[in-house]
Design a protein around this motif. Structure first.
Motif, PDB file in Angstrom:
ATOM      1  N   ASN A  19      -5.427  -7.618 -23.870  1.00  0.00           N
ATOM      2  CA  ASN A  19      -5.826  -7.640 -22.461  1.00  0.00           C
ATOM      3  C   ASN A  19      -4.641  -7.435 -21.525  1.00  0.00           C
ATOM      4  N   GLY A  20      -3.673  -6.619 -21.926  1.00  0.00           N
ATOM      5  CA  GLY A  20      -2.529  -6.308 -21.078  1.00  0.00           C
ATOM      6  C   GLY A  20      -1.441  -7.355 -21.077  1.00  0.00           C
ATOM      7  N   SER A  21      -1.555  -8.407 -21.870  1.00  0.00           N
ATOM      8  CA  SER A  21      -0.547  -9.453 -21.910  1.00  0.00           C
ATOM      9  C   SER A  21       0.632  -9.020 -22.768  1.00  0.00           C
ATOM     10  N   ASN A  22       1.846  -9.166 -22.223  1.00  0.00           N
ATOM     11  CA  ASN A  22       3.037  -8.777 -22.975  1.00  0.00           C
ATOM     12  C   ASN A  22       3.241  -9.659 -24.196  1.00  0.00           C
ATOM     13  N   ASP A  25       0.818  -8.531 -26.881  1.00  0.00           N
ATOM     14  CA  ASP A  25       1.280  -7.264 -27.453  1.00  0.00           C
ATOM     15  C   ASP A  25       2.451  -7.493 -28.396  1.00  0.00           C
TER      16      ASP A  25
END
Length: 54
Positions: A19-22, A25
């Motif tokens: 969900n776009g979280s670094n 990722d």
């Protein structure tokens, strides 16, 4: 055993939704890397064992 641990690591990395979280990722990348390295080590270990047994 090493193969199963590697395979489960790769599967866990695919289940995680980033969900776009670094951080998510990063954890996906770490799990995938550990899984691939474990699979590579499994292949090397099996190859060495087969070479010694001949």
């Amino acid at each position: 055993m090493l193969f199963l641990a590697s395979f489960s690591s790769i599967m866990a990395s695919q289940i995680i939704q980033s969900n776009g979280s670094n951080i998510m990722d990063f954890s996906q990348g770490i799990l995938t890397g550990i899984g691939f390295m474990g699979m590579l080590m499994t292949i090397v270990t099996i190859g060495r064992y087969n070479r010694r047994s001949q």
